[in-house]
Scaffold this motif. Structure first.
Motif, PDB file in Angstrom:
ATOM      1  N   GLU A 141       0.735  -1.192   0.026  1.00  0.00           N
ATOM      2  CA  GLU A 141      -0.130  -0.152  -0.052  1.00  0.00           C
ATOM      3  C   GLU A 141       0.826   1.261   0.042  1.00  0.00           C
ATOM      4  N   GLY A 142       0.436   2.378  -0.823  1.00  0.00           N
ATOM      5  CA  GLY A 142       1.251   3.390  -0.791  1.00  0.00           C
ATOM      6  C   GLY A 142       0.517   4.703  -1.117  1.00  0.00           C
ATOM      7  N   GLY A 143      -0.259   4.870  -0.087  1.00  0.00           N
ATOM      8  CA  GLY A 143      -1.281   5.834  -0.166  1.00  0.00           C
ATOM      9  C   GLY A 143      -2.418   5.735  -1.447  1.00  0.00           C
ATOM     10  N   ASP A 144      -2.397   6.725  -2.474  1.00  0.00           N
ATOM     11  CA  ASP A 144      -3.002   6.592  -3.549  1.00  0.00           C
ATOM     12  C   ASP A 144      -2.497   5.514  -4.661  1.00  0.00           C
ATOM     13  N   HIS A 145      -1.297   5.222  -4.267  1.00  0.00           N
ATOM     14  CA  HIS A 145      -0.579   4.268  -5.288  1.00  0.00           C
ATOM     15  C   HIS A 145      -0.203   2.925  -4.710  1.00  0.00           C
ATOM     16  N   ILE A 146       0.077   1.982  -5.404  1.00  0.00           N
ATOM     17  CA  ILE A 146       0.252   0.563  -4.741  1.00  0.00           C
ATOM     18  C   ILE A 146       1.794   0.349  -5.627  1.00  0.00           C
ATOM     19  N   ILE A 147       2.681   0.079  -4.625  1.00  0.00           N
ATOM     20  CA  ILE A 147       3.960  -0.435  -4.900  1.00  0.00           C
ATOM     21  C   ILE A 147       4.149  -1.816  -5.414  1.00  0.00           C
ATOM     22  N   LEU A 148       4.514  -1.775  -6.551  1.00  0.00           N
ATOM     23  CA  LEU A 148       4.701  -3.268  -7.130  1.00  0.00           C
ATOM     24  C   LEU A 148       6.099  -3.575  -7.439  1.00  0.00           C
ATOM     25  N   VAL A 149       6.679  -4.747  -6.458  1.00  0.00           N
ATOM     26  CA  VAL A 149       7.945  -5.157  -6.601  1.00  0.00           C
ATOM     27  C   VAL A 149       8.038  -6.397  -7.431  1.00  0.00           C
ATOM     28  N   GLY A 150       8.788  -6.525  -8.457  1.00  0.00           N
ATOM     29  CA  GLY A 150       9.082  -7.774  -9.283  1.00  0.00           C
ATOM     30  C   GLY A 150      10.525  -8.286  -9.462  1.00  0.00           C
ATOM     31  N   GLU A 151      10.438  -9.712  -9.358  1.00  0.00           N
ATOM     32  CA  GLU A 151      11.936  -9.975  -9.532  1.00  0.00           C
ATOM     33  C   GLU A 151      12.044 -10.134 -11.126  1.00  0.00           C
ATOM     34  N   VAL A 152      13.087  -9.889 -11.388  1.00  0.00           N
ATOM     35  CA  VAL A 152      13.450  -9.895 -12.781  1.00  0.00           C
ATOM     36  C   VAL A 152      14.036 -11.218 -13.178  1.00  0.00           C
ATOM     37  N   LEU A 153      13.215 -11.685 -14.236  1.00  0.00           N
ATOM     38  CA  LEU A 153      13.603 -13.002 -14.992  1.00  0.00           C
ATOM     39  C   LEU A 153      14.272 -12.923 -16.195  1.00  0.00           C
ATOM     40  N   ALA A 154      14.289 -11.980 -16.743  1.00  0.00           N
ATOM     41  CA  ALA A 154      15.012 -11.818 -17.906  1.00  0.00           C
ATOM     42  C   ALA A 154      15.158 -10.222 -18.389  1.00  0.00           C
ATOM     43  N   PHE A 155      16.146 -10.003 -18.933  1.00  0.00           N
ATOM     44  CA  PHE A 155      16.209  -8.506 -19.388  1.00  0.00           C
ATOM     45  C   PHE A 155      17.155  -8.515 -20.826  1.00  0.00           C
ATOM     46  N   GLU A 156      16.913  -7.252 -21.304  1.00  0.00           N
ATOM     47  CA  GLU A 156      17.837  -7.021 -22.439  1.00  0.00           C
ATOM     48  C   GLU A 156      18.314  -5.450 -22.389  1.00  0.00           C
ATOM     49  N   HIS A 157      19.333  -5.339 -22.880  1.00  0.00           N
ATOM     50  CA  HIS A 157      20.009  -3.763 -22.956  1.00  0.00           C
ATOM     51  C   HIS A 157      20.396  -3.604 -24.057  1.00  0.00           C
ATOM     52  N   PHE A 158      19.765  -2.494 -24.862  1.00  0.00           N
ATOM     53  CA  PHE A 158      20.094  -1.887 -25.982  1.00  0.00           C
ATOM     54  C   PHE A 158      20.949  -0.775 -26.021  1.00  0.00           C
ATOM     55  N   ASP A 159      21.833  -0.462 -26.856  1.00  0.00           N
ATOM     56  CA  ASP A 159      22.622   0.664 -26.958  1.00  0.00           C
ATOM     57  C   ASP A 159      21.994   1.982 -27.402  1.00  0.00           C
ATOM     58  N   LYS A 160      20.877   2.523 -26.619  1.00  0.00           N
ATOM     59  CA  LYS A 160      20.220   3.473 -26.885  1.00  0.00           C
ATOM     60  C   LYS A 160      20.246   4.644 -26.010  1.00  0.00           C
ATOM     61  N   ALA A 161      20.279   5.910 -26.341  1.00  0.00           N
ATOM     62  CA  ALA A 161      20.097   7.089 -25.363  1.00  0.00           C
ATOM     63  C   ALA A 161      18.869   6.913 -24.677  1.00  0.00           C
ATOM     64  N   PRO A 162      18.557   7.164 -23.296  1.00  0.00           N
ATOM     65  CA  PRO A 162      17.299   7.175 -22.664  1.00  0.00           C
ATOM     66  C   PRO A 162      16.548   8.648 -22.927  1.00  0.00           C
ATOM     67  N   LEU A 163      15.148   8.416 -22.770  1.00  0.00           N
ATOM     68  CA  LEU A 163      14.508   9.401 -22.707  1.00  0.00           C
ATOM     69  C   LEU A 163      14.306   9.908 -21.225  1.00  0.00           C
ATOM     70  N   VAL A 164      14.261  11.144 -20.894  1.00  0.00           N
ATOM     71  CA  VAL A 164      14.546  11.625 -19.577  1.00  0.00           C
ATOM     72  C   VAL A 164      13.345  12.462 -19.084  1.00  0.00           C
ATOM     73  N   PHE A 165      12.861  12.557 -18.086  1.00  0.00           N
ATOM     74  CA  PHE A 165      11.668  13.320 -17.564  1.00  0.00           C
ATOM     75  C   PHE A 165      12.179  14.235 -16.049  1.00  0.00           C
ATOM     76  N   HIS A 166      11.743  15.725 -16.343  1.00  0.00           N
ATOM     77  CA  HIS A 166      12.300  16.526 -15.553  1.00  0.00           C
ATOM     78  C   HIS A 166      11.304  17.512 -15.331  1.00  0.00           C
ATOM     79  N   SER A 167      10.716  18.059 -14.241  1.00  0.00           N
ATOM     80  CA  SER A 167       9.638  19.363 -13.823  1.00  0.00           C
ATOM     81  C   SER A 167       8.692  18.932 -14.875  1.00  0.00           C
ATOM     82  N   GLY A 168       8.024  17.806 -15.141  1.00  0.00           N
ATOM     83  CA  GLY A 168       6.766  17.637 -16.063  1.00  0.00           C
ATOM     84  C   GLY A 168       6.931  17.703 -17.505  1.00  0.00           C
ATOM     85  N   GLY A 169       8.391  17.816 -17.780  1.00  0.00           N
ATOM     86  CA  GLY A 169       8.666  17.723 -19.295  1.00  0.00           C
ATOM     87  C   GLY A 169       9.497  16.593 -19.630  1.00  0.00           C
TER      88      GLY A 169
END
Ligand SMILES: Cc1cc2nc3c(=O)[nH]c(=O)nc-3n(C[C@H](O)[C@H](O)[C@H](O)COP(=O)(O)O)c2cc1C
Length: 331
Positions: A127-155
């Motif tokens: 329980e996290g107030g108006d949110h629910i915190i979901l924790v997941g165990e990572v079963l598999a992952f992939e990593h690609f060489d791409k620059a990330p999108l960033v979010f800051h101050s609502g943009g």
């Protein structure tokens, strides 16, 4: 400090100063439909066992599906996936329409083109107030060489390449080269437009110089031209006077000073319009704040290096009141 009365908008703004990436979390519902939403609350939790978390708004229409599902996939979005992020942030639409995607554990949708992807098994929910915190165990992952999108101050933002990552050859990193090249390229379109009006380079310089301050003698103008390694001749001036663009006025100190005629002023304002357009198009690649910062830093260098210059070239005189540049900006 514990305070329940603070302004929600200000609280949200303060939280927005924490810069994050942007993810899309997906799953499949018991109805066999695909679900997904944009979330920036993602975070890493544990390396061993490998675990991640994100928080889900209880009001999201997909909330019952995520809390009821055994698996989810987190996609860390790449710089060029802003449109996809907006698509998955909009409720009540078919978010997967016309998207090409694969399938993972439990048939969960795996989107393409992201910079990293984690397939997870839902292990804990809090329980996290108006949110629910979901924790997941990572079963598999992939990593690609791409620059990330960033979010800051609502943009959305993009990461700027650091100087080390992008070091041009020595000469090209010299400040003088960067200033000169930027100046030349900025002016190129203006020069081309003036050339189409049958004006030479020296005319271009003269127009610029007089736009900042009329009322100089030929000797004074020549001095300013000499300073930037250019030669202004009587013939250049006569040519302008013959075209009806400049006029000489006798001052009380007997000196003849150079002014625009009305036609000359019209031309100067046209030049300023070209110049403003060139500035706008050159700065298109920068955010507004970056452009302001660039100007501020350049002004600092100009001020620092200009204290011993002839009067005209000093920053405070270039920006003196009443020059045409200022008038054009205030229009
Ligand atoms: C950048 C960004 C980050 C977001 N982060 C979250 C988040 O962490 N958790 C969440 O529940 N909603 C988040 N949202 C809002 C959801 O994406 C949005 O409410 C979505 O419409 C919910 O989809 P649904 O109603 O189809 O379930 C975010 C939206 C944006 C644009």
């Amino acid at each position: 400090m514990h305070n329940n009365n603070f302004d929600p908008k200000q609280f949200r703004q303060a939280l927005g100063s924490f810069t994050t990436g942007v993810t899309i979390v997906t799953t499949q519902g018991p109805d066999g439909q695909d679900y997904g939403l944009t979330a920036n609350s993602f975070n890493s939790v544990s390396l061993d066992p490998p675990m991640v978390l994100w928080s889900l708004n209880k009001d999201a229409s997909s909330a019952p599906v995520f809390t009821g599902s055994k698996h989810f996939a987190v996609h860390i979005l790449a710089t060029d996936q802003e449109t996809l992020s907006n698509r998955f942030a909009k409720s009540g639409t078919d978010k997967f329409a016309n998207l090409s995607f694969g399938r993972g554990h439990d048939n969960i949708p795996l989107l393409e083109g992201c910079s990293a992807r984690f397939e997870c098994r839902t292990t804990y929910q809090y329980e996290g107030g108006d949110h629910i915190i979901l924790v997941g165990e990572v079963l598999a992952f992939e990593h690609f060489d791409k620059a990330p999108l960033v979010f800051h101050s609502g943009g959305y933002r993009r990461l700027q390449q650091s100087a080390e990552q992008h070091t041009p050859p020595y000469g090209e990193n010299w400040l003088g080269f960067l200033f000169g090249r930027a100046y030349y390229q900025l002016q190129l379109s203006i020069r081309q437009q003036l050339a189409a009006m049958d004006m030479q380079n020296i005319d271009f310089e003269l127009l610029g110089m007089l736009s900042f301050s009329e009322g100089r003698t030929l000797a004074e103008l020549r001095q300013l031209f000499e300073f930037v390694g250019k030669d202004l001749t009587q013939a250049n001036l006569d040519n302008w006077i013959a075209k009806g663009l400049l006029t000489l006025r006798q001052h009380s100190d007997e000196s003849e000073r150079i002014y625009f005629t009305q036609a000359g002023q019209h031309l100067a304002v046209q030049w300023l319009t070209f110049a403003k357009a060139a500035e706008m198009s050159a700065l298109e690649c920068l955010e507004f704040e970056e452009a302001q910062q660039l100007k501020l830093l350049l002004s600092k260098v100009i001020q620092h290096t200009g204290s011993a210059l002839p009067e005209h070239w000093r920053k405070e005189n270039i920006w003196q009141e009443n020059n045409l540049w200022q008038q054009a900006e205030g229009r």
